[in-house]
Design a protein around this motif. Sequence first.
Motif, mmCIF file in Angstrom:
data_model
loop_
_atom_site.group_PDB
_atom_site.id
_atom_site.type_symbol
_atom_site.label_atom_id
_atom_site.label_comp_id
_atom_site.label_asym_id
_atom_site.label_seq_id
_atom_site.Cartn_x
_atom_site.Cartn_y
_atom_site.Cartn_z
ATOM 1 N N ALA A 38 -43.408 14.760 -7.522
ATOM 2 C CA ALA A 38 -43.425 13.922 -8.725
ATOM 3 C C ALA A 38 -42.159 13.079 -8.806
ATOM 4 C CB ALA A 38 -43.568 14.804 -9.964
ATOM 5 N N GLU A 39 -41.032 13.675 -8.410
ATOM 6 C CA GLU A 39 -39.755 12.951 -8.433
ATOM 7 C C GLU A 39 -39.772 11.782 -7.456
ATOM 8 O OE1 GLU A 39 -36.503 15.413 -7.293
ATOM 9 O OE2 GLU A 39 -34.974 13.988 -7.964
ATOM 10 N N THR A 40 -40.310 12.015 -6.255
ATOM 11 C CA THR A 40 -40.372 10.954 -5.255
ATOM 12 C C THR A 40 -41.332 9.856 -5.687
ATOM 13 O OG1 THR A 40 -39.875 12.560 -3.516
ATOM 14 C CG2 THR A 40 -40.790 10.451 -2.820
ATOM 15 N N ARG A 41 -42.425 10.220 -6.366
ATOM 16 C CA ARG A 41 -43.364 9.193 -6.856
ATOM 17 C C ARG A 41 -42.669 8.245 -7.821
ATOM 18 N NH1 ARG A 41 -46.947 13.623 -7.480
ATOM 19 N NH2 ARG A 41 -46.982 13.472 -9.741
ATOM 20 N N VAL A 42 -41.850 8.790 -8.703
ATOM 21 C CA VAL A 42 -41.108 7.949 -9.649
ATOM 22 C C VAL A 42 -40.185 7.013 -8.885
ATOM 23 C CG1 VAL A 42 -39.356 7.970 -11.467
ATOM 24 C CG2 VAL A 42 -41.251 9.611 -11.534
ATOM 25 N N GLU A 43 -39.519 7.550 -7.866
ATOM 26 C CA GLU A 43 -38.596 6.731 -7.073
ATOM 27 C C GLU A 43 -39.332 5.607 -6.343
ATOM 28 O OE1 GLU A 43 -35.133 7.249 -3.650
ATOM 29 O OE2 GLU A 43 -36.442 8.939 -4.166
ATOM 30 N N ARG B 41 -38.536 1.631 -6.943
ATOM 31 C CA ARG B 41 -37.977 0.818 -5.862
ATOM 32 C C ARG B 41 -38.924 -0.291 -5.414
ATOM 33 N NH1 ARG B 41 -33.260 2.678 -4.094
ATOM 34 N NH2 ARG B 41 -32.676 4.842 -4.534
ATOM 35 N N LEU B 42 -40.225 -0.102 -5.631
ATOM 36 C CA LEU B 42 -41.189 -1.134 -5.244
ATOM 37 C C LEU B 42 -41.639 -1.975 -6.439
ATOM 38 C CD1 LEU B 42 -43.434 0.823 -2.701
ATOM 39 C CD2 LEU B 42 -41.578 -0.793 -2.215
ATOM 40 N N SER B 43 -40.990 -1.766 -7.594
ATOM 41 C CA SER B 43 -41.338 -2.502 -8.821
ATOM 42 C C SER B 43 -42.812 -2.332 -9.175
ATOM 43 C CB SER B 43 -40.993 -3.994 -8.670
ATOM 44 O OG SER B 43 -39.605 -4.167 -8.501
ATOM 45 N N LEU B 44 -43.313 -1.117 -8.993
ATOM 46 C CA LEU B 44 -44.693 -0.804 -9.369
ATOM 47 C C LEU B 44 -44.706 -0.163 -10.756
ATOM 48 C CD1 LEU B 44 -45.944 0.580 -5.928
ATOM 49 C CD2 LEU B 44 -46.829 -1.451 -7.091
ATOM 50 N N ASP B 45 -44.043 -0.830 -11.688
ATOM 51 C CA ASP B 45 -43.832 -0.256 -13.022
ATOM 52 C C ASP B 45 -45.137 -0.031 -13.778
ATOM 53 O OD1 ASP B 45 -41.025 -0.441 -12.585
ATOM 54 O OD2 ASP B 45 -41.131 -2.567 -13.077
ATOM 55 N N HIS B 46 -46.107 -0.909 -13.566
ATOM 56 C CA HIS B 46 -47.368 -0.809 -14.311
ATOM 57 C C HIS B 46 -48.530 -0.367 -13.422
ATOM 58 C CE1 HIS B 46 -45.273 -2.657 -17.644
ATOM 59 N NE2 HIS B 46 -44.924 -3.680 -16.873
ATOM 60 N N ALA C 221 -60.299 -5.212 -8.550
ATOM 61 C CA ALA C 221 -60.203 -5.891 -9.852
ATOM 62 C C ALA C 221 -58.834 -6.500 -10.101
ATOM 63 C CB ALA C 221 -60.537 -4.899 -10.968
ATOM 64 N N GLY C 222 -57.881 -6.302 -9.155
ATOM 65 C CA GLY C 222 -56.576 -6.947 -9.277
ATOM 66 C C GLY C 222 -55.460 -6.046 -9.750
ATOM 67 N N GLY C 223 -55.710 -4.731 -9.852
ATOM 68 C CA GLY C 223 -54.693 -3.811 -10.348
ATOM 69 C C GLY C 223 -53.792 -3.277 -9.247
ATOM 70 N N ASP C 224 -52.540 -2.971 -9.608
ATOM 71 C CA ASP C 224 -51.612 -2.318 -8.688
ATOM 72 C C ASP C 224 -51.887 -0.816 -8.682
ATOM 73 O OD1 ASP C 224 -50.376 -4.737 -8.156
ATOM 74 O OD2 ASP C 224 -48.795 -4.441 -9.657
ATOM 75 N N ALA C 225 -51.577 -0.158 -7.561
ATOM 76 C CA ALA C 225 -51.857 1.281 -7.446
ATOM 77 C C ALA C 225 -50.820 1.969 -6.579
ATOM 78 C CB ALA C 225 -53.251 1.504 -6.863
ATOM 79 N N LEU C 226 -50.495 3.193 -6.959
ATOM 80 C CA LEU C 226 -49.690 4.090 -6.125
ATOM 81 C C LEU C 226 -50.583 5.264 -5.766
ATOM 82 C CD1 LEU C 226 -47.105 5.123 -4.816
ATOM 83 C CD2 LEU C 226 -46.356 5.974 -7.048
ATOM 84 N N VAL C 227 -50.842 5.441 -4.469
ATOM 85 C CA VAL C 227 -51.844 6.404 -4.013
ATOM 86 C C VAL C 227 -51.185 7.498 -3.190
ATOM 87 C CG1 VAL C 227 -53.889 6.729 -2.566
ATOM 88 C CG2 VAL C 227 -53.669 4.678 -4.002
#
Length: 612
Positions: free
Chosen positions: A183-188, A192-197, A36-42
């Motif tokens: 959790a800390e590394t996920r935030v980083e 760093r990859l500009s995956l803010d949203h 659907a066009g969304g960004d994701a961190l998996v």
Amino acid sequence: MSDVDVDSRALEILQRVFGYESFRGDQHAIVDHVIAGGDALVLMPTGGGKSLCYQVPALARPGTGIVVSPLIALMQDQVDALTELGVRAEFLNSTQDWKVAREVEQAFLAGDLDLLYVAPERLLTDRCLNMLSEGRISLFAIDEAHCVSQWGHDFRPEYLGLSMLHERWPDVPRIALTATATAETRVEIAQRLSLDHAEHFVASFDRPNIRYRIVEKNDVRRQLIELIRTEHAGEAGVVYCLSRSRVEDTAEFLCSQGVNALHYHAGLSPAVRAQNQSRFLREDGIVMVATIAFGMGIDKPDVRFVAHIDLPKSVEGYYQETGRAGRDGLPATAWLAYGLQDVVQQRRMIDESPGDDAYRRRLGQQLDAMLGLCETVTCRRVRLLEYFGQHTGPCGNCDVCLDPPEAWDGTVAAQKVLSAVYRLWKERGQRYGAGHIIDILRGKSNERIKQSSHDQLSVFGIGADLSDQAWRGVLRQLLAQRLLAVDHDGFGTLMLTEDSRAVLKGERQLMLRRESEKAARSSTRVGTRSRAEAIVLPGEAQTRFEALRAWRGDVARSHGVPAYVIFHDATLREIALAEPASLDDLAHISGVGARKLEAYGEDILREVARGA
């Protein structure tokens, strides 16, 4: 595309191309979100099916999916596996000559590729960026995303430049994937990859098929060969060592004992590394002895054990490395032997590291967490998953659950050790390590004791009630709990810490871990019954399975690919059990997609009929 269209399109691709009836866990939600066009961190454990989370959306969306991967040596295998499925896949990296690279670029520009794998350093060149700008991109998948974390164990500086993908292609969805991140590394990673949203999808870190076992090091070569011979004879495995010399010595030892072992570390030439990695992937039953330079991205599903004969530096590294066992979901072993010298060595390496105080403090915290896992008296899996923020109950499939250790009041024993260390520390200019302290406590009148007059100390012989091994366990746990420290002198000299005082004065009770008598008698501990029951098939099904494996091996050799690229063992086992009589029957077996059904269906039915 409506939600219903997205859902049906994704499932149709999964079934037709990959041969799976349904998605697992969060896969469906991730796939639909990206389509659907969304960004994701998996975050998904090794063997959890991360690749489907970007491969299915890449096939569902118009254009070519660009997969950013640091694994140059494995790109060919990844592309070969997709080609076997009928997916139009290629890669661009430094191993290709300019003619081949140009053909791949032209295929991308012509819209003839579904997936294109690119190394990050190649992607960030002007030539590659300009080429991508001229084509149509369905998504960006950033694999092994933990490589962007500067605190991580696999940091790749070129990953820091990938934030520009969002700036240059703001409408193209991005999916970052990793198997290991707190959790800390996920935030980083997100920053760093500009995956803010980006939406975060965190799957369970649990690998229930892996049995975690940590034993006290006591002639580790003997322990390792016993593990292999009694539980994993003839099976694929990985043995991790801390140094290159230890890798080579261990591989040589295993070969001398009749084990088919290879070695791998960063000091070998690229050609030798590539050759050994290729043999490990393509041949059955090879044991790879390696430093942590080996393993990331290894998709071999039938690795039955991962052994560490040196203490890992962090829980993240340990989890990542052990996760390479049992990707097929069948029982596997994660085995670690560690001892007092491991703790001394790791503490010394941290003290001598070139970083600043904050860096050394971070390394110390990582080591403390690893030592906590080793010394826990509760379920190892509970402790491991808690590190990643996941809470669960006892697993029943680790050494602590199966053979619980004893907790004993070690306060007096600790006071004896600390008193001995205090008396030796007053002798300025003299350096005495753990072995000498144990000799004093045990009352051993050897030459060094006599020369130093340490048989005159008040603590001489006060620990004769415990064995050498028991005292090593006490010292190891005092170091793990920072009640002892290692001096910076480079000799492993032990000294007191600020926390030692409370124990010496009797203000703090100290409960220590002691292995059960059964565990102490056996270096590899838990037997092989559950493994054998799970892997050996009944009667004629085992015969059919072996015949199918032999057929698969011939096909793989003729195609020049690893056997698992043709079919996983799990698929062959299901075929052997189901005994399909028609192509329609075979089509319902997990892992048999349309392309493989067409290419291999008749041959498989012939092998099954022959076995029957």
